[in-house]
Design a protein around this motif. Structure first.
Motif, PDB file in Angstrom:
ATOM      1  N   PRO A   1       0.723  -1.082  -0.063  1.00 12.31           N
ATOM      2  CA  PRO A   1       0.185  -0.176   0.730  1.00 12.31           C
ATOM      3  C   PRO A   1       0.947   1.458  -0.357  1.00 12.31           C
ATOM      4  O   PRO A   1       0.197   2.561  -0.779  1.00 12.31           O
ATOM      5  N   HIS A   2       2.090   1.544   0.691  1.00 12.58           N
ATOM      6  CA  HIS A   2       2.883   2.593   0.671  1.00 12.58           C
ATOM      7  C   HIS A   2       3.775   2.328  -0.768  1.00 12.58           C
ATOM      8  O   HIS A   2       4.188   3.665  -0.569  1.00 12.58           O
ATOM      9  N   LEU A   3       3.688   1.452  -2.179  1.00 12.84           N
ATOM     10  CA  LEU A   3       4.330   2.202  -3.032  1.00 12.84           C
ATOM     11  C   LEU A   3       2.874   2.492  -4.440  1.00 12.84           C
ATOM     12  O   LEU A   3       1.665   1.974  -4.220  1.00 12.84           O
ATOM     13  N   THR A   4       3.816   3.031  -5.288  1.00 12.30           N
ATOM     14  CA  THR A   4       2.327   3.553  -6.634  1.00 12.30           C
ATOM     15  C   THR A   4       2.030   2.059  -7.080  1.00 12.30           C
ATOM     16  O   THR A   4       2.963   0.859  -6.925  1.00 12.30           O
TER      17      THR A   4
ATOM     18  N   ASN B   1       4.845  -1.216  -6.863  1.00 14.52           N
ATOM     19  CA  ASN B   1       4.912  -2.019  -6.721  1.00 14.52           C
ATOM     20  C   ASN B   1       5.306  -2.938  -8.015  1.00 14.52           C
ATOM     21  O   ASN B   1       5.720  -4.501  -7.519  1.00 14.52           O
TER      22      ASN B   1
ATOM     23  N   HIS C   1      -1.591   5.162  -5.691  1.00 15.17           N
ATOM     24  CA  HIS C   1      -1.544   3.807  -4.928  1.00 15.17           C
ATOM     25  C   HIS C   1      -2.798   2.960  -4.803  1.00 15.17           C
ATOM     26  O   HIS C   1      -3.730   3.162  -5.600  1.00 15.17           O
TER      27      HIS C   1
ATOM     28  N   ASP D   1      -4.600   1.907  -2.945  1.00 19.95           N
ATOM     29  CA  ASP D   1      -6.324   1.531  -2.431  1.00 19.95           C
ATOM     30  C   ASP D   1      -7.488   2.404  -2.934  1.00 19.95           C
ATOM     31  O   ASP D   1      -7.817   2.654  -3.297  1.00 19.95           O
TER      32      ASP D   1
END
Lengths: 258, 295
Positions: free
Chosen positions: A106-109, A113, A149, A151
């Motif tokens: 979730p912390h990477l685009t 990813n 991101h 999400d």
């Protein structure tokens, strides 16, 4: 009792990509995989079907060495990967895996990813990893979301991104663990389209699925698991129309009935 | 495609025996384990040996050994240090629960929403900002010397107690922030599902949020408590005969600092069991939550 029937084609003498023999896995007292045999040849699409808890996911996790096995062997291209001396990371670098819950970071685009593994596990240059990822994202209709991101995306888009992430490492074998099970029905199609596309392109895959019509359509081999055993396996045409085993028949009746 | 049904005997469940290949693998893993152990021991020995060699061959070593590592002075100061250390232990044991309670209350006060709680919220913010900002040593000095000087009726003039209060205040401010971070790390969906079940704000906190938060903050909390164990030494600043003050006193009187090394050893011995205990607790929680969760 476990005798898997020959699927009517025995001309393939080549070494299978994946050869599983006598695989056993238990969690404490609970036996999850019991004497599983499986051959996967290049270009095969093997569908694992069976009710939940039958061992489909565990089998896939064992194939990717995410779970230690209790007995039996797994050969990848003729080399035993269940050997303690084998470098597990080197094995996993050759296999791609997609999970039911996407498991995107979730912390990477989306793009990050997709470039993470090529850059940091495969030594691909930043430029090339980026181009490769963008090409695949484009091909699967995600080019517009590369810089978002995960999400922010819909479930279907996230799962497609997860498949792209696995493909970016150019795996010899792709393992898909019920990748549509967490999706809304109207999003299932877009993910299956990708798999269909890959199957047509000759990607070797083993997938656990609840989508029977899809399995019937793309599989070269269907394996029915129950109680941690492959009770029956064969080409989809025969498995779905004329299963030999009573259990297979009743399972198919249950899932195809509604 | 069929694997020629050879060898795969459908053995009755329960009568499983590891195959020769599995036994081979187990033996190989044992060999690997032994080799790793050997390598680990060897590298540890080499590194430690080198460190010791550097210290022992340094030019000032004989004098350092005399002033800091004298067995005679260690023996002589030992009984007094044990007495003093007892004060440190008592202080820690009494302060720790007080800090946990006060820290949690402050964290909860900061998380309140209702408008008439606003003064409490403000107080909590000021509490953490001010008390975290003041160096603990200064707080010990201020309370340890200042409060008795006020000559308040009904309150103790014992500097030891006031030093303890200073530690409680200072550490509560830290611990409150740790609690708050833990509470905020609990996913909103958890609060939503507790609400959906009809639980109120307080019950949601009590039964759903705080238990999950506590689990996550055990490692940072332990960190703060190890730190607290050591900071009980700060009471020596207000002249309480704790282990450190006793050691200093002995050292200045006898021109030998061995007691300081002895006290250091005491502190290490006190903190290690707490660390192991927490590791064990953590592991047990993980195992319990994972058991049965295997699909």
């Amino acid at each position: 009792m476990s005798a898997p029937d020959a699927g009517g084609e025995s001309t393939r003498d080549r070494e299978p990509v994946l050869r599983v023999r006598g695989l056993r896995k238990a969690y404490g007292e609970r036996l999850v995989l019991d004497d599983v045999d499986l051959d996967v040849h290049a270009g095969d699409v093997v569908c694992l079907i069976g009710s939940s808890g039958s061992g489909k996911s565990t089998l896939l996790r064992c194939l990717d060495l995410l779970e230690p096995v209790d007995d039996g062997t797994i050969h990848l291209d003729g080399v035993e990967i269940t050997d303690p001396a084998v470098d597990e990371r080197a094995v996993r670098r050759r296999i791609g895996m997609v999970f039911q819950a996407y498991n995107l970071f979730p912390h990477l685009t989306v793009l990050e990813n997709c470039t993470l593994a090529p850059r940091h596990a495969h030594g691909v240059r930043r430029r090339e990893a980026r181009d490769r990822a963008l090409g695949l994202l484009e091909r699967f209709g995600l080019a517009g979301h590369a810089d978002q991101h995960p999400d922010r995306l819909s479930g279907g888009q996230q799962q497609r991104a997860a498949v792209v992430r696995a493909l970016c490492t150019r795996p010899e074998l792709l393992l898909l663990d019920e990748i549509t099970a967490a999706l809304d029905p109207e999003l299932v199609g877009e993910v299956l389209d990708i798999v269909r596309d890959l199957a047509a392109g000759g990607t070797t895959m083993v997938l656990a699925t609840h989508e029977m019509s899809f399995a019937r359509e793309v599989a070269t081999t269907v394996c029915f698991l129950e109680g941690g055993r492959i009770l029956e396996q064969g080409p989809p045409a025969r498995m779905f129309s004329d299963p030999t085993h009573e259990r297979t028949r009743s399972f198919l009746k249950r899932v195809l009935a509604p | 495609m069929g694997p020629s049904g050879s060898g795969t005997t459908a053995a009755a469940a329960g009568a499983w025996r590891p195959s020769p290949r599995e036994l081979e693998r187990r033996a190989a893993r044992r060999r690997q384990g032994r080799r790793r152990l050997l390598l680990a021991s060897l590298s540890t020995l080499v590194v430690l040996g080198a460190l010791v060699a550097v210290v022992v061959t340094s030019p000032g070593w004989p004098r350092v050994r005399e002033t800091f590592f004298s067995p005679y002075h260690a023996r002589e100061s030992f009984p007094a240090i044990v007495d003093g250390f007892w004060l440190n232990v008592k202080l820690f044991v009494l302060c720790q629960p007080a800090i946990l309670v006060l820290g949690l209350l402050v964290a909860l006060a900061r998380g309140t929403h209702s408008p008439w709680m606003a003064p409490l919220r403000l107080l909590a913010v000021v509490f953490t900002d001010v008390l975290r900002g003041i160096p603990t040593l200064l707080l010990v000095l201020l309370l340890g010397f200042g409060m008795p000087a006020l000559e308040l009726q009904g309150l103790t003039n014992d500097r030891y107690v006031w030093a303890g209060v200073a530690l409680v205040l200072s550490y509560s401010a830290y611990v409150a922030e740790v609690f708050r971070a833990g509470i905020e790390s609990v996913h909103p969906s958890q609060i939503a599902s507790a609400r959906a079940l009809g639980l109120g704000h307080v019950r949601t906190l009590r039964h759903v949020v705080v238990p999950q938060a506590v689990r996550r903050i055990v490692p940072p909390l332990l960190n703060d408590f190890v730190s607290l164990q050591k900071d009980t030494a700060l009471v020596s600043a207000v002249g309480v005969f704790d282990a450190v003050f006793t050691a200093q006193d002995y050292g200045l009187y006898n021109f030998n600092f061995t007691p300081l090394v002895v006290v250091s050893a005491f502190f290490v011995v006190m903190t290690v069991p707490l660390a192991r205990l927490t590791d064990w607790l953590q592991r047990r929680v993980v195992e319990r939550e994972r058991a049965g969760g295997v699909a």
